[in-house]
Enzyme design. Structure first.
Site, short mmCIF file in Angstrom:
data_model
loop_
_atom_site.label_atom_id
_atom_site.label_comp_id
_atom_site.label_asym_id
_atom_site.label_seq_id
_atom_site.Cartn_x
_atom_site.Cartn_y
_atom_site.Cartn_z
N ARG A 160 0.79 -1.19 -0.06
CA ARG A 160 -0.05 -0.01 0.02
C ARG A 160 0.87 1.21 -0.11
O ARG A 160 0.61 2.21 -0.87
CB ARG A 160 -0.94 -0.08 1.32
CG ARG A 160 -2.12 -1.21 0.79
CD ARG A 160 -3.00 -1.36 2.14
NE ARG A 160 -1.94 -1.67 3.23
CZ ARG A 160 -2.37 -1.64 4.46
NH1 ARG A 160 -3.49 -1.18 4.90
NH2 ARG A 160 -1.37 -2.15 5.41
N ASN A 200 -6.17 -2.88 1.57
CA ASN A 200 -6.04 -4.30 1.56
C ASN A 200 -7.34 -4.90 1.59
O ASN A 200 -8.39 -4.45 2.28
CB ASN A 200 -5.36 -4.84 3.02
CG ASN A 200 -3.86 -4.71 2.91
OD1 ASN A 200 -3.45 -4.50 1.67
ND2 ASN A 200 -3.34 -4.71 4.12
#
Ligand code: ZN
Ligand code: ZN
Ligand code: FE
Length: 755
Positions: free
Chosen positions: A19, A37
């Site tokens: 990320r 996620n």
């Protein structure tokens, strides 16, 4: 014109800094949107100028953070919504559970620098997006702090700031912590915490003075002592009740390893890999650092690993060169993962426990590997490799394959991914069987798998068969599973010639097999050839006492007059001989492992195994240098099957060995040559049968599997001969060639029968 792309990235993409990586990429391209996620992996939406978004997508397809393993990047374009800014959004747990979990990651070089000089100086739990515990601490996916053992540690202000700072390398590192807010170390004596400012230094002091300390590592506790201290290692051996089975050692650094062992470039690479397994290395003739003989008695090899957590680095930096680091367990039971367990089970070995308060959710041992034919061969697949899946053909239903009895692993299959469990071990003990069951539950939860098909071995007494699943049951022949496992690892889906050489497994005809040449694909398997059946006098006892197998082979090779077996009482030989004659508790077996046992005993190398495979291992290690040539053997055709008859070889070996014992200096060289020639002969047997199989079937691909191929000399010799004869040869690498690979084979065979 504006565009908005929706991107789903699958693979090992959580807990590896994905990320933050996407976030920084989006900023650099001036793209707005979010990354999060979810249960599938990582989901990105990026919006902006068409050209920018396309570049963003192209870069996402081409680049990824160092510890990520990307399976797929799928892109679709959706309606732009005019969002501003780019955000890391809270994880979503709603979608399908298909996210993968990273294996535990070895401390990275940046964190090692922080250990030397930063606010995390000497901090044993330093981690970042590229390193630290993963599989061992996660309860379920997605991989966020709240679903790991780190949940109970509330981030301090400084850690929170780093977690939120896109320019920091701990941006969104779920395992972030520091000396202020993170886990703490405590040294215990019995159940009492020892009051000391520096528990780690106190533990090291105990080790330096020759003590044994149980140290909590990543996936469980190690029993640790100074590997250069003869008395301490002797004590460890006595306390663990382990006669000769080698202990693994951890060396301070690669320079230290090179003083102790020979290290070739492939071995070096494996030692220093992020997976960081124990690597079998050849001991140096003239070592720069003396390791106690008791660490690996009578063994040419040492199992060596490097420190893989900050805690290990901090221990090794305080003046220790090499420590014994062996799993803290009662033999054949799973590795202890809590202090209470160590206190309950191992108080007879040590009272000193270096504990910390980051819980281990899944216990996992160190992996063990060696280099064979220039590539890694995993002997025990655990930390660093698990739970990374192997790609297999998708099946209609989720499958659980429960594996074999010794060196057990299980495999769960869903959507073309086979998740092989960590090494569970010998599940004969109740504790190990509980570990087996608990780990299945953990895997099912982690990956959202609900098996409706269960595959098991044919052996009626295997404990794994007692695991209950509602659904279809498949029984898979042991050696067929070995070959299918090798095929699956190599992505083969066709008929092959399979060579499965091991100790024993239940055959399709309910006799004991163990030296099998099959013509097989996933759906079917035909026995083409095997080693001649021999009596196994005393059943399991014969596997523990190789000399019994020697009697069996000698009787067969010298009918009428049984030669003496040096070092064994004539009366014992007479008893075993009459057991064989009367067929008393002496089942017939076709086993390559037992042939190795017999030859090891005939050469006087090993009469009794103190651990599984000892006689065969010592027979391999008896080879000082390779020689050419081989002994004679016959191949007969009986009932449509080829049978390898080794009588001539046994007679030649006995002739060569008479009067020469490895214990005598004069015998050593002779024994080395005989052992090498024996290995060459087995490789010749493999070649000859494979040629016959090729003639009859026109198949040219050979899969080698089974525990015997852990033997480097045999494996390399067989591969060489087969390649010279223009066969295409496939072997194991990441999946164990021993029974640790059986579950994968069972799974793919069951999957094929579902189609
Ligand atoms: Zn790191
Ligand atoms: Zn902190
Ligand atoms: Fe096997």
């Amino acid at each position: 014109m504006k565009k908005r792309a929706e991107i789903i990235i699958k693979g090992i993409v959580q807990g590896v800094g994905y990320r933050p990586f996407v976030y920084n990429l989006a900023l650099s391209f001036g793209v707005s949107g979010f990354v999060r996620n979810n249960n599938e992996g990582v989901r990105v939406e990026g919006e902006g100028e068409a050209g920018r978004v396309e570049k963003f997508v192209r870069t996402l397809k081409a680049k990824y953070p160092p510890m990520a393993k990307v399976e797929s990047v799928s892109v679709s374009y959706i309606r732009p919504s005019g969002t501003k800014g780019f955000y890391i959004k809270e994880s979503s747990t709603k979608e399908n559970k298909t996210a993968l979990v990273s294996s535990d990651l070895t401390t990275c070089s940046w964190c090692l620098k922080d250990l030397k000089d930063s606010r995390r100086k000497d901090y044993a739990f330093t981690t970042c997006t590229d390193c630290g515990p993963r599989f061992s601490i996660v309860f379920c996916t997605p991989f966020d702090r709240e679903r790991t053992s780190m949940k109970k540690f509330k981030m301090c202000k400084k850690c929170s700031a780093e977690y939120a700072d896109p320019k920091d390398r701990r941006f969104h590192a779920e395992t972030i912590s520091c000396p202020v807010c993170g886990p703490k170390i405590t040294l215990y004596k019995g159940s009492e915490a020892i009051k000391t400012a520096d528990p780690l230094a106190a533990a090291v002091e105990l080790i330096k003075r020759g003590g044994i300390v149980a140290v909590k590592g990543l996936g469980g506790f190690h029993l640790v002592c100074d590997a250069t201290n003869e008395r301490a290692t002797r004590e460890m051996r006595d306390a663990k009740g382990r006669e000769k089975k080698p202990f693994a050692i951890m060396c301070r650094d690669i320079g230290t390893v090179k003083k102790i062992c020979e290290v070739n470039p492939e071995e070096l690479k494996l030692l220093c890999s992020p997976e960081n397994p124990i690597v079998l290395l050849k001991k140096k003739n003239k070592p720069g650092i003396r390791i106690a003989e008791e660490v690996a008695p009578k063994n040419k090899y040492l199992g060596v690993m490097l420190p893989y957590t900050p805690l290990h680095h901090l221990i090794m930096e305080q003046g220790l060169k090499a420590i014994v680091a062996t799993s803290a367990n009662i033999s054949e039971e799973p590795i202890c993962s809590t202090r209470q367990e160590v206190q309950r089970k191992l108080s007879g070995i040590t009272k000193h426990i270096l504990d910390h308060d980051r819980d281990i959710h899944s216990r996992i041992d160190d992996s063990v590997a060696r280099i064979v034919e220039g590539k890694p061969l995993i002997l025990r697949r655990a930390r660093g490799y698990v739970p990374l899946p192997i790609q297999v053909r998708p099946s209609k239903q989720d499958i659980l394959a429960v594996g074999a009895e010794l060196k057990n692993t299980f495999t769960l299959v869903k959507d073309g991914r086979a998740f092989i469990s960590q090494h569970i071990g010998d599940i004969k003990t109740a504790a190990a069987f509980d570990h087996f069951k608990a780990t299945i539950t953990q895997f099912e939860r982690l990956f959202g798998i609900k098996p409706t098909v269960i595959a098991s071995d044919m052996h009626p007494l295997y404990r794994s068969r007692r695991y209950e699943v509602k659904g279809m049951r498949y029984e898979v022949q042991h050696h067929h599973a070995h070959i299918a496992s090798c095929m699956a690892e190599n992505g083969l889906n066709e008929k092959v010639i399979g060579v499965a050489l091991d100790g024993m497994g239940m055959g399709g005809d309910k006799t004991l097999w163990g030296a099998e040449f099959l013509v097989a694909d996933y759906k079917s398997s035909r026995r083409f050839a095997h080693l001649k059946y021999m009596s196994l006098p005393g059943g399991d006892k014969a596997s523990e006492e190789p000399w019994r197998m020697a009697v069996s082979y000698l009787k067969d090779a010298f009918p009428g007059k049984l030669p003496r077996l040096h070092g064994i009482d004539q009366r014992d030989i007479a008893i075993v001989s009459s057991m064989i004659d009367k067929k008393l508790n002496s089942p017939m077996i076709s086993s390559m492992g037992r042939l190795f046992d017999a030859v090891s005993a005939i050469l006087g190398i090993c009469h009794k195994n103190t651990y599984e495979g000892e006689a065969a291992a010592e027979l391999e290690y008896a080879i000082d240098k390779p020689v050419g040539g081989s002994y004679a053997f016959d191949i007969a055709k009986e009932d449509d099957l080829y049978v390898i008859r080794p009588e001539k070889m046994i007679r030649q070996i006995l002739k060569a060995v008479s009067g020469k014992r490895p214990a005598l200096p004069a015998g050593r060289e002779a024994v080395s040559g005989i052992s090498a020639k024996f290995h060459n002969t087995v490789a010749m047997m493999v070649l000859d049968i494979c040629k016959k199989a090729r003639n009859e079937t026109k198949l040219n691909k050979v899969c080698l599997s089974g525990g015997c191929f852990q033997n480097k000399y045999l494996a390399e010799k067989a591969i060489k001969l087969l390649k010279e004869a223009k066969f295409k040869v496939y072997t194991h690498s990441l999946v164990p060639t021993n029974d640790g690979g059986i579950s994968l084979g069972q799974a793919v065979i069951a999957a094929a029968s579902l189609v």
